[in-house]
Write an enzyme that holds these catalytic residues in place. Structure first.
Site, PDB file in Angstrom:
ATOM      1  N   LYS A 195       0.839  -1.199   0.000  1.00 37.49           N
ATOM      2  CA  LYS A 195       0.000   0.000   0.000  1.00 37.49           C
ATOM      3  C   LYS A 195       0.878   1.255   0.000  1.00 37.49           C
ATOM      4  O   LYS A 195       0.665   2.165  -0.774  1.00 37.49           O
ATOM      5  CB  LYS A 195      -0.920  -0.028   1.230  1.00 37.49           C
ATOM      6  N   GLU A 201      10.586  -4.642   4.343  1.00 37.14           N
ATOM      7  CA  GLU A 201      10.632  -6.069   3.993  1.00 37.14           C
ATOM      8  C   GLU A 201      10.293  -6.261   2.519  1.00 37.14           C
ATOM      9  O   GLU A 201      10.979  -6.975   1.777  1.00 37.14           O
ATOM     10  CB  GLU A 201       9.625  -6.864   4.836  1.00 37.14           C
ATOM     11  N   GLY A 253      -4.791  -1.795   4.890  1.00 39.57           N
ATOM     12  CA  GLY A 253      -3.982  -2.924   4.424  1.00 39.57           C
ATOM     13  C   GLY A 253      -4.633  -4.272   4.712  1.00 39.57           C
ATOM     14  O   GLY A 253      -4.713  -5.146   3.846  1.00 39.57           O
ATOM     15  N   ARG A 254      -5.132  -4.448   5.932  1.00 41.31           N
ATOM     16  CA  ARG A 254      -5.681  -5.762   6.317  1.00 41.31           C
ATOM     17  C   ARG A 254      -7.097  -5.986   5.772  1.00 41.31           C
ATOM     18  O   ARG A 254      -7.679  -7.035   6.019  1.00 41.31           O
ATOM     19  CB  ARG A 254      -5.640  -5.919   7.832  1.00 41.31           C
ATOM     20  N   GLU A 339      -4.553  -6.469  14.904  1.00 42.50           N
ATOM     21  CA  GLU A 339      -4.080  -5.153  14.462  1.00 42.50           C
ATOM     22  C   GLU A 339      -5.229  -4.142  14.535  1.00 42.50           C
ATOM     23  O   GLU A 339      -5.015  -2.962  14.783  1.00 42.50           O
ATOM     24  CB  GLU A 339      -3.513  -5.236  13.038  1.00 42.50           C
ATOM     25  N   HIS A 370      -4.345 -33.021  17.838  1.00 42.00           N
ATOM     26  CA  HIS A 370      -3.206 -33.838  18.260  1.00 42.00           C
ATOM     27  C   HIS A 370      -2.052 -32.963  18.707  1.00 42.00           C
ATOM     28  O   HIS A 370      -0.902 -33.412  18.749  1.00 42.00           O
ATOM     29  CB  HIS A 370      -2.796 -34.772  17.122  1.00 42.00           C
ATOM     30  N   LYS A 499       9.083  -0.708  13.705  1.00 44.67           N
ATOM     31  CA  LYS A 499       9.647  -0.402  12.382  1.00 44.67           C
ATOM     32  C   LYS A 499      10.742   0.657  12.513  1.00 44.67           C
ATOM     33  O   LYS A 499      11.823   0.529  11.962  1.00 44.67           O
ATOM     34  CB  LYS A 499       8.543   0.143  11.468  1.00 44.67           C
TER      35      LYS A 499
HETATM   36  O1  F6P Z   1       2.502  -4.257   9.782  1.00 48.24           O
HETATM   37  C1  F6P Z   1       1.984  -2.994   9.626  1.00 48.24           C
HETATM   38  C2  F6P Z   1       1.437  -2.768   8.283  1.00 48.24           C
HETATM   39  O2  F6P Z   1       1.305  -1.401   8.159  1.00 48.24           O
HETATM   40  C3  F6P Z   1       0.112  -3.476   8.034  1.00 48.24           C
HETATM   41  O3  F6P Z   1      -0.967  -2.777   8.503  1.00 48.24           O
HETATM   42  C4  F6P Z   1       0.136  -3.617   6.561  1.00 48.24           C
HETATM   43  O4  F6P Z   1      -0.810  -4.532   6.118  1.00 48.24           O
HETATM   44  C5  F6P Z   1       1.558  -4.030   6.335  1.00 48.24           C
HETATM   45  O5  F6P Z   1       2.289  -3.249   7.260  1.00 48.24           O
HETATM   46  C6  F6P Z   1       2.089  -3.850   4.952  1.00 48.24           C
HETATM   47  O6  F6P Z   1       2.071  -2.508   4.551  1.00 48.24           O
HETATM   48  P1  F6P Z   1       2.232  -2.104   3.046  1.00 48.24           P
HETATM   49  O7  F6P Z   1       1.134  -2.710   2.277  1.00 48.24           O
HETATM   50  O8  F6P Z   1       2.205  -0.614   3.028  1.00 48.24           O
HETATM   51  O9  F6P Z   1       3.566  -2.627   2.568  1.00 48.24           O
END
Ligand code: F6P
Length: 533
Positions: A195, A201, A253-254, A339, A370, A499
């Site tokens: 987003k 990452e 995002g979620r 979240e 199990h 972060k």
């Molecule tokens: O982990 C925090 C967060 O901001 C989530 O809310 C989001 O889904 C994720 O990082 C990834 O963010 P982006 O889509 O901006 O890479």
């Protein structure tokens, strides 16, 4: 006296009430505490919610309709980010939705049509890599840019007739290294899903994928796609705007699997099945928006959750899908629920006086049986369980497996409620020939206290449509819980600190001067530097 106090008093007044006694007192309980809508059935009778608790809980839901309308009509209910919450627009099958005087639907539909055309082209072999037809798609994203499509692609495996789809999320190089192994760069499509297009990452993994491709493919960016709200940043990667699918900041995002972030899923199952996924979500929205509160699935699921966590004080809840293809659903719901509702202050900034959302966890049945069910049956903590089971499986030749799966699911909820008394355990031990103190000792280990609550969500079968219903059901449940608790379910400031600190730690790990860290962190960094030297 507040409704909360009345609920707590009522819970206390129940004392050692057994759920089974509620069935004895009300022969219609199995029907009365079972709610159906659009083919989904939620059985919430195996909880300690009685008629009085139900009435009080319904009172708690009083503010939901007004807030719900505010969400659906594009008001800025995400007050700490000053944003509307309109992921529902992505699956909206109806008319216009106005935000700041503008109908958002034309743009949503334009992007959706572009997604459909692109997914169809990839699937038909009309969009190719430099080595020909696309054989593999890698979605690089994390959190909401990963969990939704990853969960849904696995869930809908029987509909997966497009190229292979892989998901890379972890910054641990193992993730991308294992994924790239064996793939042909010339026939691989890389989707960079972010987003913000800044998440470290995702950007790190995307760069590694670009380098991997550049080693053998000229102009690798032609095989890169970007899904983002930050369309100004995607250009820096050389990704042509025809391959950028944008969405607005009012899609959290979620909550984003319904739009461009779902492109990998759409390529896997095809646009028409993706339509059915959206239709399932839309049907749940329609139900949530229009059904009376007392017959409203998301509202009831939310109230059951509140009863268990905020009133009874159970710290966690387990989501236990009896469907191997829903293996990633608990992880998906962890982000969605924790979240969204893992907050410590109310919307107005004041400290919450109630616990916020619970810990959510789980695994598919029967595997969990199990592993950790031991604790659920006999541990000292009560874990409300949310079972999910389909009446029909997908493998007609293996119908006997599915029957066994259903039998296990129902057996667990029954056993959790009923338990096994000391007398019953003693009888078992007597039958084995034990006597005296040893009989007592062994019997006590075989007692199950029972009275452990669960709900069961029964679906006709797992399909794109029912998956859409399930995901939207949980989304609206989280929303409802958030409204009742008075919190903002749509920001996530809690992930920001980690972060920021991760970025500040890099110099410390390189041995550069990096003041301001605590002694334990400095000590660990020193040990790591030594080990890596
Ligand atoms: O982990 C925090 C967060 O901001 C989530 O809310 C989001 O889904 C994720 O990082 C990834 O963010 P982006 O889509 O901006 O890479």
């Amino acid at each position: 006296m507040t409704i909360w106090s009345r609920l707590k008093d009522h819970h206390e007044s129940q004392g050692a009430l057994r759920i089974e006694a509620l069935f004895d007192a009300d022969p219609a309980r199995a029907m009365d505490f079972c709610t159906s809508a659009h083919g989904l059935v939620l059985d919430w009778s195996k909880t300690s919610i009685d008629a009085r608790a139900r009435d009080l809980l319904m009172e708690l839901a009083g503010p939901v309709p007004q807030r719900r309308e505010a969400m659906f009509t594009g008001q800025r209910i995400n007050e700490t980010e000053d944003r509307a919450v309109l992921h529902t627009a992505l699956r909206n099958q109806g008319g216009s939705i106005t935000l700041d005087g503008r109908d958002v639907m034309p743009e949503v539909r334009r992007t959706y049509e572009r997604m459909r055309a692109f997914a169809a082209a990839v699937r038909a072999g009309d969009f190719t890599g430099q080595g020909g037809r696309i054989t593999d798609v890698i979605n690089i994203g994390i959190g909401g840019s990963d969990l939704g499509p990853a969960m849904a692609t696995l869930a809908l495996a029987p509909w997966h007739d497009g190229p292979r789809v892989h998901f890379v999320s972890n910054v641990d190089g193992a993730d991308i290294a294992d994924t790239l192994k064996g793939l042909d760069p010339a026939t691989t499509l890389v989707i960079v899903a972010s987003k913000t297009f800044t998440t470290i990452e995702t950007m790190t993994n995307a760069k590694t994928a670009l380098d991997w491709m550049a080693a053998t493919v000229a102009d690798p960016a032609t095989q890169f796609i970007a899904l983002s709200s930050a369309t100004d940043r995607t250009g820096e990667w050389g990704i042509d705007e025809t391959r950028v699918f944008g969405f607005e900041d009012w899609v959290g995002g979620r909550y984003s699997v319904w739009g461009p972030i779902g492109l990998s899923l759409m390529i896997a199952i095809g646009p028409d099945e993706f339509d059915r996924f959206l239709a399932g979500g839309a049907a749940m929205d329609d139900h949530f928006r229009n059904a009376p509160l007392a017959e409203n699935l998301p509202v009831i699921l939310a109230l059951v959750g509140i009863w268990h966590h905020q009133i009874c004080g159970y710290a966690t809840r387990a989501v236990l899908p009896y469907d191997n293809r829903l293996a990633r659903l608990p992880a998906y719901l962890q982000q969605l629920e924790m979240e969204s509702n893992g907050k410590r202050v109310a919307m107005d900034g004041s400290d919450l006086t109630l616990p916020s959302g619970p810990v959510v966890w789980g695994e598919p049945g029967t595997n969990g049986q199990h592993a950790f069910y031991q604790l659920i049956h006999q541990g000292t903590a009560v874990v409300p369980c949310e079972f999910i089971i389909a009446a029909r499986g997908h493998e007609p030749d293996l119908a006997h497996h599915h029957l066994l799966l259903i039998a296990n699911c129902l057996a667990q909820s029954e056993a959790l409620m009923r338990g096994r008394s000391l007398d019953e355990a003693r009888a078992l031990m007597q039958a084995k020939g034990l006597t005296g103190a040893e009989l007592d000792r062994q019997a006590r280990h075989r007692v199950f206290p029972g009275n452990r609550p669960s709900t069961t969500l029964l679906i006709p079968e797992l399909s794109p449509y029912t998956l859409g219903q399930i995901v939207a059901l949980y989304e609206q449940r989280v929303f409802t819980e958030g409204v009742i608790l008075g919190i903002n379910s749509f920001d996530q400031w809690g992930v920001e600190l980690g972060k920021e600190l991760a970025l500040k730690l890099a110099p410390l790990l390189r041995g550069e001067p990096a003041p301001g860290h605590d002694p334990s962190t400095e000590h660990l960094a020193r040990l790591i530097r030594q080990a890596r030297a």
